[in-house]
Each structure stands twice: as C-alpha cells, then as structure tokens.
Design a protein around this motif. Structure first.
Motif, PDB file in Angstrom:
ATOM      1  N   CYS A 164      -7.339  -0.983   3.671  1.00 33.17           N
ATOM      2  CA  CYS A 164      -7.553  -2.066   2.698  1.00 33.17           C
ATOM      3  C   CYS A 164      -6.810  -3.322   3.160  1.00 33.17           C
ATOM      4  O   CYS A 164      -5.868  -3.781   2.527  1.00 33.17           O
ATOM      5  CB  CYS A 164      -7.139  -1.623   1.309  1.00 33.17           C
ATOM      6  N   GLU A 187       0.344  -0.720   2.336  1.00 25.58           N
ATOM      7  CA  GLU A 187      -0.487   0.363   1.805  1.00 25.58           C
ATOM      8  C   GLU A 187       0.012   1.666   2.415  1.00 25.58           C
ATOM      9  O   GLU A 187      -0.011   1.832   3.634  1.00 25.58           O
ATOM     10  CB  GLU A 187      -1.962   0.113   2.149  1.00 25.58           C
ATOM     11  N   CYS A 190      -4.283   5.726   1.279  1.00 26.91           N
ATOM     12  CA  CYS A 190      -5.561   5.027   1.189  1.00 26.91           C
ATOM     13  C   CYS A 190      -6.691   6.042   1.003  1.00 26.91           C
ATOM     14  O   CYS A 190      -6.663   7.131   1.587  1.00 26.91           O
ATOM     15  CB  CYS A 190      -5.808   4.202   2.448  1.00 26.91           C
ATOM     16  N   CYS A 198      -5.872   4.540  -3.457  1.00 25.65           N
ATOM     17  CA  CYS A 198      -4.962   3.853  -2.549  1.00 25.65           C
ATOM     18  C   CYS A 198      -3.645   3.591  -3.285  1.00 25.65           C
ATOM     19  O   CYS A 198      -3.627   3.408  -4.494  1.00 25.65           O
ATOM     20  CB  CYS A 198      -5.550   2.530  -2.095  1.00 25.65           C
TER      21      CYS A 198
END
Ligand SMILES: [Zn+2]
Length: 592
Positions: A164, A187, A190, A198
C-alpha cells in the motif's frame, strides 16, 4: 505550568483500545463531506478549495502496473509514495479550517476520514497517542478495504512485502504535516501478504531504527538526503564520504524540486556548462555542489566564487590569476580560481555582475579551455567545468548591452530554473526538520518541534529570502525556544517579516490573521460578517430562518454536539436549540 500539573496530561490523548468494541470513534464526517462539491456543468469536483477528479480504481491500477512493469517495483513505489505524500499534505491543510477548535484527536481524524471519503481505505484506530504541542506521536491503525492492496492482489497475487505504497505515502505526508515534524508511518502487515487487513504504525522518524528503509522512497534521487539521515553525535568521527554528504543540503519532495533534481541528474555526467536561474536564497550553490558531487569530477576540486562579492578591479585577477608585476601591488605570481579548479568544477555565482572585459575572458575559457594570467605572456590550458548562476534576467541584460550575447548563448546551453520556496511549500517541513537537526546540534539545544500556529505561519509566509531565510529563521527559533519545548511563532518571526509581506498579520492578541487567503475559520470571518451578510441578502439568497439554522449548526459543531453548550454559545435557551435541531440529524448525541 507547574501550578497545574493536570493540564499537561489533559493535552495528551492516550488511547489504548484492545478490542474492536471500544474503538475510539472518529467524529461525524459531515463537516468534511459537505466540503466535497460536484459541479458537473463546469466539469469540476472540489474538496474545499482543491480541485479533485474522480478516477476509476482500475485505471489507477493499470497505471500502477505499468509503472511497475516499465520502471521496476522500486522506482514505481517511490513515484506512488511521493504522489500519496503530496495528497496527504494537501489534506492536512484542511484541518485548521474544518476543525479549528477540536481536540487533537478530532483534528487528527480529518486525515483518516478524508482518506476514507476519497475512497482509498477505511481507517480504524488501535492505539493513538498524540500531543501536538510536545511533538509526540505514536499510532497503530488498521486499514480496511485498501484499494491499492486489492488491485495489487488482482495483478500479482499474495506476496511477502506490503504494497500500500501510495497510502503509506499519504499517511506520511498527512501526519508529518499535521504534527509539524517528520513522522514515518510504516505498513507492518498487508492484505497483499495474506493478512486479514493492512496494519500501520506511525512514530517520529528518529524513533525508528532504520527509517531510511521507507523514507528513501519519499526522495526522488539518491543524492537527496533525508532530514534525519545525517545525524551525528558530538565527538563522533566522520568519514570523508560523510563530510562530503554533509555539504549536500538538498531536501524536498515537491514537483518543482524533483524536476530540478532530474535535470541535474541528467546533465551531471556530461561536460556541459550549466546555468542555474532563480531568486537569491533558493540554494543555487547547493545544487551546483550536488551536481559536482554526482559527476565524474567528484574527486577533483569544487571552487565557488560569488562574482558580486569581489570588487570589480580584483575580479579578473581572482578568476584568472596574476603574474608578478602584472599590476602595481602584484608582488608575486598566484593562480586564479580557474587554475585552482583545474580538473574539477568552478561555480560562478551572480555571473551578471562580471565586467564586460572579464566576460570576454570567460568566453575564451569556455571556448578554448585557455586562460591568461594578468601580466602573463603565455596561455595556460585548463580543464574546468563551469556552472554559472544568476537571479537576473540575462536576456534583458544582453538587450541593454550589459551582458555579452555570445557569452549568454554559451552559458545558456543547459539552463535550470530553481523555483522559489513559495512555489514548493511542500518541502518546507522537510527543510525545517533538517535545519532543526543541524542547529539543535550546533547550539546544543533540545526542542520538540514547532507549534501549530508556527507551522501555519511558515506555510502562509511568502519567503522572499527563500531557503536561506527559512534556515535563518529556524536557527533563530532554536535559540529562542524554551529548552525542551516547542518553537512558537514568536520565536520565529521577530523582525517584522510577517507584517511586511502583506499576506497575513498577527493581531494584538497574538492571533494569526490571514489577509490574502480565503479562510473558512469562524474567527476570521466574524470581522467580515456584516459585509458577507450584505452580499448574501442583496442577492436574495438567504432568509432569517436559514441564518438562524446556520448559526445553530455552527454552534453545535463548536460544542461538539452538546446542545446545552451550543445554547450557551448562542446566548439562547437549550429548548430553542433542541427545537431547531429536531428533525435534523444531530452529529453526536448530546451528553447532557
Ligand atoms: Zn496493505
């Protein structure tokens, strides 16, 4: 402050929410949604004062896929991260207009809520601990329904790394801009890695062990430095490479900045003469130095000279050298800057101030690679790459015969225009972070960052002195701010900068008032209320009933849905406000 220890803890919002049931709810999204306007007859969509477009997620996905296929995942990730970063910064601009008097949590919620409204992802808070004044931030969030993850999975299936990228960029841009210091949101889980949703964690850059693993994607070129990348503790020895990097001062993510970086990347390996154009203080020397450092002349000397700083009668000897007896007072021979830069790069700042005679000699070096010392009888070969810079319009000087046309065309082979700071405001916070590090270390001081009003002032100011002025102002702020505290507006603008610009001013109460930019802040509009009313009433577009309704709405918003408080703000009874609200959807149930 010592009198009321309660107060300081009140300002810190600490939320540790172990189960989904007790999640801290974001406030009603109505105030944000009402700023999204569709104007199909004009072919426009507006979010507040920013024009938006409605895209098919699948077409964004195919762009993403094409970037990955043609440029590779690393480069694609960088491009998408920076794109997200800029959106996040733009959305952060809205916070102070939309929720000017809210708690830190409600104000912060603008970003996650806009990100959801824009259709990218639904954000849920797991842990959040924010104190804007202290520059403190720790947050853990769940991202549900990530549009980017869904499309990535459709194209590439499940993998072993988070994908992302654009959304992570958005979060970095938003949180950093909101807080006024560089925060890294990473992140850690995910959907595209097989996780249920996520998950991201955000905290200030320096609290991460290896921030550059993610932060480097925000920088368009390798030679652009992260604001925290060059931190040294006192007494630490530096390698030669580190010392050289220290001279590089290029920080930024804006489109204008990236364009310049791409251009110098392109021209560095060649022998071409480069002409930097731009207002004073935009960092022309830093760009020139970087160009030298990434060229194959990097190990050779870089010699800089400001032509305007040297008296007219000395500039020739300074540039080209002098032979003993070349002029009265020349008691011994010495080489000029050209000879000292042999094999390397010579940076000639404020080139327009050269005398016509010196211009002629410069042209000869550029054409023949030869110099002649003053009073000398033979020519010397030099191999020097020339980088020139000016803040003047050389073409206009050519027309008035103050600058040689042949030299102008020779220098103008590769012109690079560096935008002024007011056109690359996205870079201000990154630059601030970098200057804070430098000057806190230099002056052995500790500050936590900038207050909200200080950030607002930095963003509104027009920066006639550009980056140099920003650097000076931050150094001043570091010195004036209380030890261990935040830099406030009064520590930055102390010599009349703001008032002079005409863009905004501080009133007698110390409140920042913007005089040039449209502001939705209630405070700023109050002064103009009679004028606005006159305008609306004369157009016949407003009734007494609507006016009362609007006043009630605003008061309820200010009171965070508490009807009694709203009534107090309006100077009326609770019953009357409740009556007005009956039949309407009340954003929050009244607490009384
Ligand atoms: Zn993801």
């Amino acid at each position: 402050m010592g009198k009321q220890p309660q107060n300081s803890t009140d300002k810190t919002i600490q939320l540790f929410l172990p189960d989904a049931q007790s999640k801290q709810r974001f406030p009603d999204i109505g105030d944000l949604a009402s700023r999204l306007r569709f104007s199909p007859s004009d072919g426009e969509i507006w979010l507040d004062d920013r024009r938006m477009v409605l895209l098919h997620n699948s077409s964004l996905a195919s762009l993403r896929q094409e970037l990955i296929e043609t440029l590779g995942a690393e480069v694609a990730r960088g491009i998408l991260s920076r794109m997200g970063y800029l959106s996040g910064m733009r959305d952060a601009d809205m916070v102070r207009r939309v929720r000017p008097n809210s708690s830190d949590f409600d104000a912060f919620a603008v970003g996650p809520q806009l990100h959801s409204l824009e259709g990218f992802v639904a954000v849920e808070t797991i842990v959040m601990n924010v104190d804007v004044e202290k520059g403190h931030f720790y947050g853990e969030f769940i991202w549900r329904n990530s549009s980017e993850a869904e499309e990535h999975i459709a194209a590439y299936g499940i993998g072993n790394a988070p994908v992302c990228w654009m959304q992570q960029g958005y979060a970095n841009g938003y949180v950093s801009s909101f807080l006024g210091r560089q925060v890294l949101v990473r992140e850690v889980e995910c959907k595209a890695m097989g996780h249920a949703e996520c998950k991201v964690i955000g905290k200030p850059l320096e609290e991460w062990d290896d921030p550059d693993r993610d932060f480097r994607y925000l920088l368009a070129q390798d030679f652009v430095q992260s604001p925290r990348a060059k931190m040294f503790s006192f007494g630490q020895t530096r390698t030669a490479a580190e010392s050289r990097n220290e001279k590089i001062n290029l920080v930024g993510v804006s489109a204008g900045f990236n364009t310049v970086c791409h251009m110098i990347q392109r021209v560095a390996p060649t022998r071409a003469t480069v002409l930097f154009l731009g207002e004073s203080g935009v960092g022309k020397e830093q760009f020139a130095r970087t160009l030298h450092n990434i060229s194959d002349r990097a190990e050779q000397p870089f010699v800089a000279i400001n032509c305007a700083a040297i008296p007219e009668q000395l500039i020739e000897s300074e540039l080209f050298g002098v032979e003993k007896g070349g002029f009265s007072g020349a008691t011994k021979s010495r080489p000029g800057r050209f000879e000292r830069a042999n094999g390397g790069t010579l940076f000639l700042d404020e080139i327009s101030t050269l005398t016509l005679f010196a211009q002629g000699k410069l042209l000869r070096v550029l054409q023949e690679g030869e110099i002649e010392r003053i009073g000398d009888t033979h020519v010397r070969k030099v191999d020097v790459r020339v980088i020139a810079a000016t803040n003047e319009d050389l073409r206009a000087l050519v027309e008035t015969n103050k600058f040689r046309a042949d030299l102008f065309y020779r220098l103008n082979v590769f012109p690079v225009k560096i935008p002024p700071l007011r056109e690359r405001k996205e870079d201000i916070l990154l630059l601030v972070e970098s200057f804070l590090n430098r000057y806190c270390a230099k002056h052995k001081r500790k500050v936590t960052g900038l207050t909200e009003s200080a950030i607002e002032a930095l963003m509104l100011y027009s920066w006639p002195g550009n980056i140099r002025e920003l650097e000076n102002i931050i150094e001043r702020g570091v010195i004036l701010a209380p030890e261990g505290g935040g830099i406030d507006i009064v520590h930055l603008f102390t010599s009349g900068e703001i008032i002079d610009t005409g863009h905004f001013k501080i009133d007698s109460k110390g409140t920042l008032r913007n005089t040039s930019i449209k502001s939705g802040a209630i405070e700023a509009t109050t002064d103009r209320l009679p004028e606005l009313l006159r305008e609306s009433l004369s157009n016949g577009g407003i009734s007494m009933d609507m006016l009362e309704g609007m006043a009630v709405d605003v008061a309820v918003e200010l009171a965070k849905g508490n009807v009694s408080v709203a009534a107090k703000i309006l100077g009326t009874t609770r019953a009357r406000v409740a009556y007005r609200l009956s039949g309407k959807k009340v954003p929050h149930p009244p607490e009384d």
